[in-house]
Write a protein that holds these residues in place. Structure first.
Motif, PDB file in Angstrom:
ATOM      1  N   LEU A   1       1.011  -1.251  -0.128  1.00  0.00           N
ATOM      2  CA  LEU A   1      -0.194  -0.009  -0.069  1.00  0.00           C
ATOM      3  C   LEU A   1       1.034   1.147  -0.182  1.00  0.00           C
ATOM      4  N   THR A   2       0.779   2.091  -0.979  1.00  0.00           N
ATOM      5  CA  THR A   2       1.461   3.476  -1.275  1.00  0.00           C
ATOM      6  C   THR A   2       0.550   4.557  -0.784  1.00  0.00           C
ATOM      7  N   ASN A   3       1.020   5.757  -0.343  1.00  0.00           N
ATOM      8  CA  ASN A   3       0.426   6.843  -0.098  1.00  0.00           C
ATOM      9  C   ASN A   3      -0.617   6.713   0.923  1.00  0.00           C
ATOM     10  N   VAL A   4      -0.170   5.940   1.952  1.00  0.00           N
ATOM     11  CA  VAL A   4      -0.876   5.884   3.129  1.00  0.00           C
ATOM     12  C   VAL A   4      -0.911   7.000   4.344  1.00  0.00           C
ATOM     13  N   PRO A   5      -2.137   7.320   4.414  1.00  0.00           N
ATOM     14  CA  PRO A   5      -2.241   8.618   5.447  1.00  0.00           C
ATOM     15  C   PRO A   5      -1.681   8.312   6.828  1.00  0.00           C
ATOM     16  N   MET A   6      -0.968   9.189   7.511  1.00  0.00           N
ATOM     17  CA  MET A   6      -0.515   8.914   9.028  1.00  0.00           C
ATOM     18  C   MET A   6      -1.373   9.410   9.815  1.00  0.00           C
ATOM     19  N   SER A   7      -2.866   9.434   9.569  1.00  0.00           N
ATOM     20  CA  SER A   7      -3.904   9.865  10.646  1.00  0.00           C
ATOM     21  C   SER A   7      -3.907   8.547  11.490  1.00  0.00           C
TER      22      SER A   7
ATOM     23  N   HIS B   1       8.322   6.472   3.786  1.00  0.00           N
ATOM     24  CA  HIS B   1       7.221   7.233   4.001  1.00  0.00           C
ATOM     25  C   HIS B   1       6.040   7.064   3.715  1.00  0.00           C
ATOM     26  N   LYS B   2       4.878   6.791   4.191  1.00  0.00           N
ATOM     27  CA  LYS B   2       3.405   6.349   3.539  1.00  0.00           C
ATOM     28  C   LYS B   2       3.521   5.413   2.915  1.00  0.00           C
ATOM     29  N   ALA B   3       4.255   4.238   3.096  1.00  0.00           N
ATOM     30  CA  ALA B   3       4.111   2.987   2.343  1.00  0.00           C
ATOM     31  C   ALA B   3       4.340   1.836   3.076  1.00  0.00           C
ATOM     32  N   LEU B   4       3.531   0.635   3.129  1.00  0.00           N
ATOM     33  CA  LEU B   4       3.667  -0.430   3.852  1.00  0.00           C
ATOM     34  C   LEU B   4       3.364  -1.610   3.267  1.00  0.00           C
ATOM     35  N   HIS B   5       3.890  -2.698   3.692  1.00  0.00           N
ATOM     36  CA  HIS B   5       3.658  -4.033   3.107  1.00  0.00           C
ATOM     37  C   HIS B   5       2.801  -4.902   4.071  1.00  0.00           C
ATOM     38  N   VAL B   6       1.819  -5.564   3.610  1.00  0.00           N
ATOM     39  CA  VAL B   6       0.920  -6.256   4.271  1.00  0.00           C
ATOM     40  C   VAL B   6       1.018  -7.919   3.763  1.00  0.00           C
ATOM     41  N   ILE B   7       1.691  -8.641   4.701  1.00  0.00           N
ATOM     42  CA  ILE B   7       2.128 -10.313   4.495  1.00  0.00           C
ATOM     43  C   ILE B   7       1.289 -11.246   5.168  1.00  0.00           C
ATOM     44  N   PRO B   8       0.510 -11.943   4.615  1.00  0.00           N
ATOM     45  CA  PRO B   8      -0.276 -13.054   5.403  1.00  0.00           C
ATOM     46  C   PRO B   8       0.681 -14.001   6.061  1.00  0.00           C
ATOM     47  N   ASP B   9       0.323 -14.213   7.325  1.00  0.00           N
ATOM     48  CA  ASP B   9       1.000 -14.934   8.036  1.00  0.00           C
ATOM     49  C   ASP B   9       0.337 -15.663   9.234  1.00  0.00           C
ATOM     50  N   LEU B  10      -0.701 -16.713   8.908  1.00  0.00           N
ATOM     51  CA  LEU B  10      -1.568 -17.281   9.832  1.00  0.00           C
ATOM     52  C   LEU B  10      -1.108 -17.732  10.953  1.00  0.00           C
ATOM     53  N   ASP B  11      -0.071 -18.390  10.861  1.00  0.00           N
ATOM     54  CA  ASP B  11       0.731 -18.765  12.079  1.00  0.00           C
ATOM     55  C   ASP B  11       0.627 -17.911  13.375  1.00  0.00           C
ATOM     56  N   HIS B  12       0.807 -16.444  13.044  1.00  0.00           N
ATOM     57  CA  HIS B  12       1.081 -15.657  14.190  1.00  0.00           C
ATOM     58  C   HIS B  12      -0.441 -14.826  14.330  1.00  0.00           C
ATOM     59  N   ALA B  13      -1.570 -15.320  14.044  1.00  0.00           N
ATOM     60  CA  ALA B  13      -2.938 -14.661  14.249  1.00  0.00           C
ATOM     61  C   ALA B  13      -2.896 -14.730  16.151  1.00  0.00           C
ATOM     62  N   ALA B  14      -3.684 -13.436  16.286  1.00  0.00           N
ATOM     63  CA  ALA B  14      -4.073 -13.181  17.639  1.00  0.00           C
ATOM     64  C   ALA B  14      -5.261 -12.668  17.821  1.00  0.00           C
ATOM     65  N   GLU B  15      -5.646 -12.683  19.096  1.00  0.00           N
ATOM     66  CA  GLU B  15      -6.874 -11.905  19.530  1.00  0.00           C
ATOM     67  C   GLU B  15      -6.731 -10.436  19.207  1.00  0.00           C
ATOM     68  N   ALA B  16      -7.815  -9.588  18.740  1.00  0.00           N
ATOM     69  CA  ALA B  16      -7.803  -8.225  18.540  1.00  0.00           C
ATOM     70  C   ALA B  16      -7.694  -7.543  19.863  1.00  0.00           C
ATOM     71  N   ASP B  17      -7.162  -6.528  19.932  1.00  0.00           N
ATOM     72  CA  ASP B  17      -7.153  -5.598  21.151  1.00  0.00           C
ATOM     73  C   ASP B  17      -8.288  -4.911  21.109  1.00  0.00           C
ATOM     74  N   ARG B  18      -9.216  -5.328  21.970  1.00  0.00           N
ATOM     75  CA  ARG B  18     -10.480  -4.795  22.246  1.00  0.00           C
ATOM     76  C   ARG B  18     -10.865  -3.446  22.317  1.00  0.00           C
TER      77      ARG B  18
END
Length: 439
Positions: free
Chosen positions: A52-58, A80-97
């Motif tokens: 993902l590019t041009n990601v806002p830093m809000s 700056h303003k770029a990120l890579h999202v890589i699937p890795d199901l072995d590291h799934a965890a509970e969402a921070d509620r």
């Protein structure tokens, strides 16, 4: 006292804004928060690497990025303003509620969480501008055969144990943006065809449709207002978050309200056509370029009054004015001579209750016709006072009003403003606004 945000960035406790100075210059907007949030959630849902590019830093985007770790995705920042999202199901965890409860967009995570069989989330938070009903979302999950359980603290969705591949057909009662996004992402995770009647067709949803197509799925608009999704095998993709049309529109309203002249770049002008048409009707000359808009405030305005109606019906067409443009337009309307203006916002029924009392602190005279509609006459002379950004759009409208008020306005509640904008005050300052931080 300096406040610590969830993104780790220190914010001042407030701003001091001195009005009376016309804005001039050129400024570029950040990526759109409203477009970035569905794309971040989609990156976690498709099960393929995404850049993902041009990601806002809000801060809202930063929170969702942190939350997608619960879906089994790893996030790697790349400059700056770029990120890579890589699937890795072995590291799934509970969402921070607690974190999930602080933003509205947490509901976009549910489809990705269902890849592991269950999604458990608190009720969405964010701006307090009215009911955050989830009924249409639950209707989507039930159409896919999922089980939904709700309680006072939140909701739990259990994926259907049957591995069906039959098409799902859903008829929405109105074109909800959030429900359209959720339906598409649930179809991606389930690997099932989808026919969605009365989908939302805003630029934010169109951006998601384009992104899913780039990732190997077939998405198209059919006759009779139907969105068709056909699952593909999926492939890595690179997506660019479009420029923030709401931030661009807010800056244009600030230029107009202060009698200034300037250019706002980094945005697709077609995404904000209804606002540009309205500003043109009001008498503000507009020049459109490939990636921006230039506005000049003429010495004398001869245009019409503003009638802005944000109702559920307006969601059916991208030609209708986005409800998030209404607050900066109210601030602009206070400066327009000899006009009577009407504003209606039934999409966010609590927004006027946040904004209007704050504008009255500056001396604005506004008549509330109902809880969701108001009228005002211009021009009005505002005077500096202490006000608070109770929600994102209230904060942006108060900045515009402060720039037109006599004296100095102190604006508190910057954590709300920063949820939707990485640095809106900084962009106004770049255009010549007299803004200093209060620590």
């Amino acid at each position: 006292m300096i406040q610590q945000t969830s993104t780790g960035v220190d914010l001042p406790r407030g701003l001091a804004v001195r009005g009376g100075r016309p804005l001039r210059g050129t400024v570029a907007v950040d990526g759109s928060k409203n477009a970035a949030l569905p794309l971040v959630a989609a990156a976690a849902a498709i099960g393929r690497p995404v850049t993902l590019t041009n990601v806002p830093m809000s801060s809202d985007v930063g929170k969702l990025v942190r939350l997608i770790h619960a879906t089994g995705a790893r996030v790697v920042l790349d400059g700056h303003k770029a990120l890579h999202v890589i699937p890795d199901l072995d590291h799934a965890a509970e969402a921070d509620r607690a974190l999930a409860a602080s933003i509205r967009a947490s509901y976009y995570l549910a489809p990705a969480l269902l890849a592991s069989g269950r999604a458990e989330l608190p009720w969405p938070g964010g701006c307090n501008v009215g009911d955050r009903g989830m009924e249409l979302h639950f209707m989507v999950y039930e159409a896919f055969g999922d089980r939904v359980h709700t309680c006072e603290a939140g909701y739990q969705i259990t994926a259907s144990p049957l591995q069906r591949r039959t098409p799902v057909e859903i008829k929405l009662p109105f074109p909800s943006r959030g429900t359209t996004v959720v339906a598409l992402l649930r179809a991606v995770v389930a690997g099932r065809p989808l026919l969605l009647h009365r989908p939302n067709t805003s630029p934010e949803v169109a951006g998601l449709v384009k992104a899913l197509a780039q990732a190997g799925h077939e998405v198209s608009y059919l006759p009779d207002d139907v969105l068709s999704f056909q699952p593909g095998n999926g492939c890595p993709a690179t997506w660019c978050v479009p420029g923030d049309k709401i931030e661009a529109g807010t800056l244009l309203c600030a230029l107009a309200a202060t009698g200034g002249h300037g250019r706002v770049s980094g945005v697709n002008p077609t995404h904000m056509s209804p606002l540009l048409d309205l500003l043109d009707d009001l008498g503000f000359p507009i020049t459109i370029t490939n990636d921006g808009v230039e506005l000049s405030a003429p010495p004398t305005l001869t245009g019409t009054s503003i009638y802005a109606d944000a109702s559920l019906n307006s969601l059916s067409s991208p030609e209708c004015l986005d409800a998030d443009f209404e607050p900066p337009l109210i601030a602009l309307a206070l400066t327009l001579a000899g006009r009577s203006h009407t504003f209606i916002d039934e999409i966010n029924p609590g927004r006027h209750a946040n904004l209007l009392p704050q504008l009255r602190r500056l001396g604005a005279v506004i008549t509330e016709v109902s809880s969701t509609s108001c009228e005002l006459n211009g021009p009005q002379r505002l005077a500096g006072a202490s006000v608070e950004a109770i929600d994102i759009r209230t904060g942006s409208a108060l900045l515009i009003a402060a720039l037109t008020a006599a004296g100095t306005t102190e604006l508190a509640g910057l954590t709300q403003l920063q949820r939707g904008h990485a640095d809106l005050p900084g962009k106004l300052h770049a255009l010549g606004a007299d803004i200093i931080t209060l620590v």
